[in-house]
Design an enzyme around this catalytic site. Structure first.
Site, PDB file in Angstrom:
ATOM      1  CG  ASP A   9      63.408  76.618  54.292  1.00  0.00           C
ATOM      2  OD1 ASP A   9      63.292  77.518  53.441  1.00  0.00           O
ATOM      3  OD2 ASP A   9      64.516  76.306  54.778  1.00  0.00           O
ATOM      4  CB  SER A  10      65.089  74.860  50.485  1.00  0.00           C
ATOM      5  OG  SER A  10      65.935  75.666  51.285  1.00  0.00           O
ATOM      6  CE1 TYR A  41      63.999  73.163  47.284  1.00  0.00           C
ATOM      7  CE2 TYR A  41      62.189  74.640  47.864  1.00  0.00           C
ATOM      8  CZ  TYR A  41      62.693  73.369  47.740  1.00  0.00           C
ATOM      9  OH  TYR A  41      61.906  72.290  48.068  1.00  0.00           O
ATOM     10  N   GLY A  42      67.710  78.578  46.048  1.00  0.00           N
ATOM     11  CA  GLY A  42      68.049  79.912  45.521  1.00  0.00           C
ATOM     12  C   GLY A  42      68.583  79.954  44.101  1.00  0.00           C
ATOM     13  CB  CYS A  72      61.063  78.784  51.676  1.00  0.00           C
ATOM     14  SG  CYS A  72      62.235  78.799  50.300  1.00  0.00           S
ATOM     15  CG  ASN A  73      62.237  85.077  52.150  1.00  0.00           C
ATOM     16  OD1 ASN A  73      61.600  86.100  52.318  1.00  0.00           O
ATOM     17  ND2 ASN A  73      62.843  84.470  53.149  1.00  0.00           N
ATOM     18  CB  THR A  74      63.516  80.788  47.083  1.00  0.00           C
ATOM     19  OG1 THR A  74      64.608  81.291  47.864  1.00  0.00           O
ATOM     20  CG2 THR A  74      63.919  80.745  45.635  1.00  0.00           C
ATOM     21  CD  GLU A 151      70.048  73.408  54.744  1.00  0.00           C
ATOM     22  OE1 GLU A 151      70.104  72.229  55.125  1.00  0.00           O
ATOM     23  OE2 GLU A 151      69.044  74.133  54.928  1.00  0.00           O
ATOM     24  CB  CYS A 183      67.306  84.000  52.689  1.00  0.00           C
ATOM     25  SG  CYS A 183      67.651  82.222  52.731  1.00  0.00           S
ATOM     26  CB  THR A 184      63.557  81.457  56.360  1.00  0.00           C
ATOM     27  OG1 THR A 184      63.684  80.419  55.374  1.00  0.00           O
ATOM     28  CG2 THR A 184      62.305  82.271  56.087  1.00  0.00           C
ATOM     29  CG  HIS A 185      68.675  78.793  55.015  1.00  0.00           C
ATOM     30  ND1 HIS A 185      67.554  78.594  54.254  1.00  0.00           N
ATOM     31  CD2 HIS A 185      69.225  77.568  55.204  1.00  0.00           C
ATOM     32  CE1 HIS A 185      67.434  77.292  53.973  1.00  0.00           C
ATOM     33  NE2 HIS A 185      68.444  76.652  54.541  1.00  0.00           N
TER      34      HIS A 185
END
Ligand code: DGL
Length: 268
Positions: A9-10, A41-42, A72-74, A151, A183-185
């Site tokens: 992931d980012s 990353y978005g 990570c979806n992006t 984050e 979004c995994t966040h």
């Protein structure tokens, strides 16, 4: 030595998927990569995200993993097809599992999707949902302020509530049946998002379905871990250490007790 499952992931977002994988697959060892130096990353061009994803995957392949999960979806929208073509181990992303989870829960066919600018602009969720069902009505919205909040570890403050409420305002007026956290966040903000959207909206994260898919693939390949060896997890990150370590240790606490886990700063 166990062969691990690699997850990327980012930043800390993929930990929401890793947690569910640890719950469903407690014997497996995992290598997690959070590109915290380059998050988010978005807002980036998908071409750039694609090249970051290739770099990370090349690094992860030096650990000889048995499978790669692009959590990570992006990065999934940007690079899943290329990475799948390039490797001879299974590679999965999180968008199709998220779409499947939503379709299985939606009753009136009205599905909201929130994600990063890159994911929403790619149309990947709408495409995945429409591929499964012609009867869905999809409403999408990018929420660019959510990832920086996560984050920084601001999951449930008053200020976070106000930002989330503001960003989701247009969706609150719609008769949504479920809302995909694309979004995994975002599962880190699930309580706040639920409060803002109200109890009638079903929040969908791709974590459960992704972990189930990992389990199925490894079972079918005869690669599920069967030994009673203590799982060894490795957490790699590219940015400053304190927050990444703190968030990951807290978020995964209940699953790290009977494992050997190490944290390591890397540069690509
Ligand atoms: N967690 C990632 C996603 O699912 C990336 C978010 C970001 O870095 O902007 O899209």
């Amino acid at each position: 030595m166990q062969q691990a499952i690699a997850i990327l992931d980012s930043g800390v977002g993929g930990l929401t998927v890793a947690k569910e994988m640890m719950r469903q697959l407690p014997r497996e060892s995992m290598i997690y990569f959070g590109d915290t130096a380059r998050t988010p990353y978005g807002p980036r061009d998908l071409q750039e995200v694609r090249s970051f994803t290739h770099q990370i995957v090349d690094h992860l392949m030096t650990y000889n993993p048995k499978m790669i999960v692009i959590a990570c979806n992006t990065a999934t929208a940007a690079a899943l097809d290329e990475i799948t073509d390039k490797l001879d181990i299974p590679v999965i992303g999180v968008i199709h599992p998220g779409a499947r989870a939503a379709i299985s829960k939606a009753s009136n066919g009205s599905i909201g999707v929130i994600g990063t600018q890159g994911t929403i602009d790619s149309g990947a969720y709408t495409h995945a949902l429409e591929q499964i069902s012609p009867f869905v009505n999809v409403v999408s919205r990018a929420c660019p302020s959510f990832v920086p909040l996560v984050e920084q570890g601001h999951f449930d403050s008053r200020a976070t509530y106000e930002i989330v409420k503001n960003e989701l305002q247009p969706l609150r007026e719609l008769p949504l049946d479920c809302l995909i956290l694309g979004c995994t966040h975002y599962p880190f903000l699930a309580d706040t998002i639920q409060r803002v959207m109200g109890p009638s909206v079903n929040l969908i994260s791709s974590a459960e379905e992704t972990a189930r898919e990992v389990s199925t693939i490894l079972y079918e390949k005869g690669q599920l871990e069967i030994s009673d060896d203590i799982p060894q997890h490795t957490f790699l990150y590219t940015g400053a250490s304190e927050l990444f370590e703190k968030i990951s240790k807290k978020w995964l606490a209940e699953y790290l007790t009977r494992t050997q886990s190490t944290w390591q700063n890397v540069s690509l």
